[in-house]
Design an enzyme around this catalytic site. Structure first.
Site, PDB file in Angstrom:
ATOM      1  CE  LYS A 176      51.555  29.401  -8.411  1.00  0.00           C
ATOM      2  NZ  LYS A 176      50.598  28.452  -7.847  1.00  0.00           N
ATOM      3  CB  SER A 177      54.210  28.289  -2.012  1.00  0.00           C
ATOM      4  OG  SER A 177      53.942  27.377  -3.036  1.00  0.00           O
ATOM      5  N   GLY A 185      44.550  26.975  -6.787  1.00  0.00           N
ATOM      6  CA  GLY A 185      44.256  25.867  -5.890  1.00  0.00           C
ATOM      7  C   GLY A 185      44.742  26.149  -4.479  1.00  0.00           C
ATOM      8  NE  ARG A 228      43.896  22.089  -9.140  1.00  0.00           N
ATOM      9  CZ  ARG A 228      44.935  22.856  -8.813  1.00  0.00           C
ATOM     10  NH1 ARG A 228      44.972  24.125  -9.200  1.00  0.00           N
ATOM     11  NH2 ARG A 228      45.932  22.355  -8.130  1.00  0.00           N
ATOM     12  CD  GLN A 282      47.373  23.295  -3.238  1.00  0.00           C
ATOM     13  OE1 GLN A 282      46.399  22.590  -3.523  1.00  0.00           O
ATOM     14  NE2 GLN A 282      47.913  24.138  -4.100  1.00  0.00           N
ATOM     15  CG  ASP A 314      53.980  22.869  -8.452  1.00  0.00           C
ATOM     16  OD1 ASP A 314      53.111  21.978  -8.546  1.00  0.00           O
ATOM     17  OD2 ASP A 314      54.000  23.716  -7.548  1.00  0.00           O
ATOM     18  CE  LYS A 367      50.007  18.991  -8.302  1.00  0.00           C
ATOM     19  NZ  LYS A 367      49.970  19.417  -6.920  1.00  0.00           N
TER      20      LYS A 367
HETATM   21  O1  SPQ Z   1      47.878  26.813  -6.354  1.00  0.00           O
HETATM   22  P1  SPQ Z   1      47.825  25.762  -7.416  1.00  0.00           P
HETATM   23  O2  SPQ Z   1      46.909  26.173  -8.524  1.00  0.00           O
HETATM   24  O3  SPQ Z   1      47.461  24.404  -6.881  1.00  0.00           O
HETATM   25  O4  SPQ Z   1      49.303  25.699  -8.033  1.00  0.00           O
HETATM   26  C1  SPQ Z   1      50.280  24.659  -8.222  1.00  0.00           C
HETATM   27  C2  SPQ Z   1      51.180  25.198  -9.381  1.00  0.00           C
HETATM   28  O5  SPQ Z   1      51.620  24.456 -10.264  1.00  0.00           O
HETATM   29  O6  SPQ Z   1      51.466  26.384  -9.335  1.00  0.00           O
HETATM   30  C3  SPQ Z   1      49.697  23.286  -8.546  1.00  0.00           C
HETATM   31  F1  SPQ Z   1      49.098  23.182  -9.624  1.00  0.00           F
HETATM   32  O7  SPQ Z   1      51.162  24.549  -7.094  1.00  0.00           O
HETATM   33  C4  SPQ Z   1      50.834  23.932  -5.842  1.00  0.00           C
HETATM   34  C5  SPQ Z   1      51.648  22.659  -5.646  1.00  0.00           C
HETATM   35  O8  SPQ Z   1      51.447  21.729  -6.676  1.00  0.00           O
HETATM   36  C6  SPQ Z   1      51.185  24.919  -4.757  1.00  0.00           C
HETATM   37  C7  SPQ Z   1      51.275  24.313  -3.403  1.00  0.00           C
HETATM   38  C8  SPQ Z   1      51.293  25.183  -2.210  1.00  0.00           C
HETATM   39  O9  SPQ Z   1      51.595  26.375  -2.327  1.00  0.00           O
HETATM   40  O10 SPQ Z   1      51.036  24.661  -1.114  1.00  0.00           O
HETATM   41  C9  SPQ Z   1      51.373  22.932  -3.220  1.00  0.00           C
HETATM   42  C10 SPQ Z   1      51.347  21.974  -4.320  1.00  0.00           C
HETATM   43  O11 SPQ Z   1      50.066  21.406  -4.401  1.00  0.00           O
HETATM   44  P2  SPQ Z   1      49.677  20.078  -3.584  1.00  0.00           P
HETATM   45  O12 SPQ Z   1      48.358  19.646  -4.153  1.00  0.00           O
HETATM   46  O13 SPQ Z   1      50.752  19.091  -3.871  1.00  0.00           O
HETATM   47  O14 SPQ Z   1      49.587  20.426  -2.163  1.00  0.00           O
END
Ligand code: SPQ
Length: 729
Positions: free
Chosen positions: A317-318, A390, A418, A465, A611, A638
């Site tokens: 996904k990322s 997010g 969030r 993120q 995650d 999250k």
């Molecule tokens: O995109 P989203 O909704 O924030 O998704 C999550 C997930 O579980 O799929 C978090 F809820 O993944 C994030 C992850 O926790 C994806 C991500 C990224 O692609 O950069 C980074 C992580 O978030 P963070 O807040 O630690 O930067």
């Protein structure tokens, strides 16, 4: 809810409201008003028991009515308002069912000067081939959408009351602006009607001579069903909404012209791509529609079983998000393989399409992005809706802060709660102009600027993120932007920027970027998402007699905390065929059952498995002894509060789980580890899938409520997990 409802114009729509309101006990008395010339229709409504009384005298009809619903064609609205005006009662709720809303508002303004506070415009999206009161049914609106288009002068209290009324009738209520409603309906309803009418008109005339209809099959019937609709009503609607319709007809003509040219030139590839894109898009819309209209999806898991087999889980996904973002800003055409066809990644894709980027696919994980260059994005016409994602919102806020146009970023209920200050605050120090709600949540209103200044930012939390957001903003800032992270987080942004030829310097915890780089299109091969593989790494570890191979999984060291933690717990995971694909390490993972033991999870591994904790808690419940997690406060912000929600759910299933401020303490059990029961996913895909996996070691069935959110990251979860042996329905 009401003492007396008066329906003005009793046909299919009004009759169906009356029947539903009566059946659901929403009023004591229902009457109809109509013209003398329509007396037969009014008599029929009474005979059929649709209304208690009917009137041709408006004053008598309105006496004591506390709800008036106007169900006449939109072309007659002004006339109706004129008749109502002398008897207007400020305590009564007035509403309508018209298919176009700007014209209804204009009619109200023409008669009253401004829209009265107690007239709330509404549009139920439902219809039938047959018309007239005799075709009315109590379930016409059941599970159908109802759009309310309130205007500024409207009473909040009456708006709520009307919303409740329609919900009690069984409709799914949405609120929209008048202009948005008319634009959406022009595309989804009015244009298709015009197409159906004009096609049947064309072929009907030909048929007089050529008997075409004799050979018409189901497809023709399906496509032209709506040409059986009432011509007077549709004439009215099309005239009332022509402002929106005419540009759409022009665009359609261009599209048809292009198809004609492809045929003339024997150019089959673009034609195939057009058909393929349309098929995929339709499926996506149907999925979205099913989700929006559903009948909530619950997962029922029968206890026990084992997982066996070989699968490939969908793309990361990322990386999928980032491939769209950087591919769009690149010069040239980027081909992406293994793209995640799930709601979150598609939200990013749709956002870039809305900013003028031509993106083909996804077709079987393949996406082609026609990059527009770093300065080539265009101002979107509407706010960018990012659903549940997010990553989309936080990364886009950085990328869009330095554009020369304005944008608004919105999301669903979970995303809108969030925290966004973690990105808007550092962006503000760079000179970005972003407004949030008072509590720092979305919508984000971004006023673009070309005056961003570089910053040196030491992040207070370990977040990929936030890091990515600042680096993307740094691509548009004067000077060298530096981000320092307190602990390593996923580094896909840095790696992919380098892959596109954009320089990012990395020195330990520090990443730096400047505005003088350029992105050159490249090919990207997205590996399988280790966060999706995690469910089977845990599932096959805890379920006896399991043996699962997960192919082509991304094992970037900033993501492999799950493997390290499970191995510390005693899991049997083999990393096979390690290779590098497009700058990212990839391997096949084989996992077999093992008796796990409880551990103190090293804090250094937390950001590398952030995650995966929901499903790791399930592993801990089946492990021998105590597992303690600390330093994971981020889990509370999250898609839901993943600490509290998992603790609550595990307790419901009889697990000894205690939430702490920044983690969890779980006393695992080797025998009868998890009981049965009903748990809620709290709008969080990872919670839904984790509790499903818990079923493998449960002693009784588990029901997980509200699992449609699984589509945000892993739509194939149900199919793949049942293929391996999970007893999920
Ligand atoms: O995109 P989203 O909704 O924030 O998704 C999550 C997930 O579980 O799929 C978090 F809820 O993944 C994030 C992850 O926790 C994806 C991500 C990224 O692609 O950069 C980074 C992580 O978030 P963070 O807040 O630690 O930067």
């Amino acid at each position: 809810m009401f003492n007396k409802i008066c329906i003005i114009g009793i046909g299919l729509m009004g009759g169906s409201i009356a029947r539903a309101a009566r059946e659901r006990g929403l009023c004591s008395n229902i009457v109809a008003f109509g013209r003398q010339s329509g007396i037969k229709n009014l008599q029929l409504a009474k005979e059929l028991g649709v209304v208690d009384h009917y009137y041709v005298d408006i004053e008598a009809a309105l006496t004591d009515a506390d709800c008036v619903i106007i169900c006449t064609p939109v072309g007659a609205m002004e006339q109706v308002f004129k008749q109502l005006k002398p008897f207007w009662n400020d305590k009564t709720l007035y509403t309508d069912v018209g298919s176009t809303k700007a014209s209804v508002i204009a009619s109200a303004e023409a008669i009253f000067g401004k829209v009265p506070a107690n007239f709330i415009p509404a549009h139920p999206i439902a219809g039938a081939e047959k018309s007239g009161v005799s075709a009315s049914t109590a379930d016409l609106y059941f599970n159908k959408r109802l759009i309310l288009t309130p205007v500024e002068s409207n009473s909040e209290e009456l708006l709520n009351k009307l919303s409740i009324f329609w919900q009690k009738i069984g409709s799914v209520v949405s609120i929209m602006s008048v202009s948005h409603h008319d634009a959406v309906l022009a595309a989804t309803s009015h244009l298709p009607h015009i197409l159906a009418f004009s096609l049947v008109d064309l072929l009907g005339r030909k048929d007089e001579k050529e008997e075409i209809f004799k050979y018409a099959a189901g497809g023709f019937k399906d496509f032209t069903r709506i040409a059986s609709s009432d011509p007077t009503m549709w004439l009215d609607i099309c005239m009332a909404n022509k402002q929106e319709l005419i540009p759409l007809i022009q665009q359609l003509k261009v599209g048809l012209g292009e198809i004609e040219q492809m045929l003339v030139d024997d150019n089959s590839q673009p034609l195939f791509e057009t058909f393929t894109y349309a098929k995929q898009a339709r499926q996506r819309f149907l999925n979205q529609y099913d989700n929006a209209m559903s009948q909530i999806i619950n997962f029922n898991i029968q206890p026990g079983g084992s997982l066996r087999g070989e699968i490939r889980v969908p793309g990361d996904k990322s990386m999928s998000h980032r491939s769209i973002m950087l591919g769009s800003l690149a010069e040239g055409v980027t081909h992406v393989k293994g793209f995640l066809n799930a709601e979150d990644a598609l939200a990013t894709l749709a956002a870039f399409r809305a900013m003028g980027v031509e993106i083909e696919g996804p077709v079987k994980g393949n996406v082609t992005i026609h990059g527009v260059g770093k300065q080539g994005l265009k101002e979107p016409k509407e706010p960018l809706y990012l659903g549940n994602s997010g990553t989309s919102m936080r990364l886009l806020s950085g990328l869009l802060a330095g554009q020369k146009f304005n944008t608004v970023l919105t999301g669903d209920k979970s995303l809108s709660s969030r925290p966004m200050k973690r990105v808007t605050a550092p962006l503000a120090t760079m000179g970005a102009k972003i407004e949030t709600e008072a509590d720092g949540t979305a919508p984000l209103r971004i006023t673009g600027t070309d005056q961003l200044k570089a910053i040196d930012y030491v992040m207070p939390m370990a977040s990929a993120q936030v890091k990515s957001c600042i680096l993307l903003a740094g691509m548009y800032a004067e000077g060298k932007t530096t981000v320092v992270e307190p602990a390593p987080t996923r580094d896909h942004t840095e790696r992919m920027l380098n892959g596109f030829g954009y320089p990012v310097q990395r020195e330990g915890a520090k990443a730096s970027i400047a505005a003088d780089g350029k992105l050159t299109a490249t090919d990207i091969d997205v590996p399988s998402d280790i966060s999706s593989a995690a469910f089977f790494l845990v599932g096959a570890s805890i379920a006896p007699d399991s043996d699962v191979t997960l192919n082509h999984v991304g094992i970037n060291p900033t993501r492999t905390g799950i493997i390290d933690i499970l191995r510390l717990m005693g899991a049997n995971i083999e990393v096979m065929n390690e290779r590098s694909v497009g700058g990212e390490p990839v391997a096949d993972l084989r996992v077999r059952s093992s008796q796990l033991k409880g551990i103190d999870i090293p804090e250094a591994l937390v950001p590398l498995a952030i995650d995966e904790f929901p499903v790791l808690f399930v592993a801990a419940a089946c492990a021998e002894g105590k597992t303690t997690l600390t330093g994971a406060k981020e889990l509370r912000v999250k898609e839901c509060d993943r600490i509290q929600v998992m603790a609550d759910g595990l307790q419901t299933l009889g697990v000894d789980a205690t939430a702490t401020e920044d983690g969890m303490i779980i006393q695992g059990k080797v025998v009868d580890s998890i009981g049965g029961g009903e748990v809620d996913s709290h709008d969080d895909h990872r919670i839904a899938m984790s509790f499903s996996i818990a079923g493998l070691r449960a002693t009784a069935p588990i029901t997980v409520l509200d699992c449609e959110n699984v589509n945000t990251s892993f739509p194939e979860f149900r199919d793949l997990s049942t293929k391996l042996g999970l007893k999920l329905t």
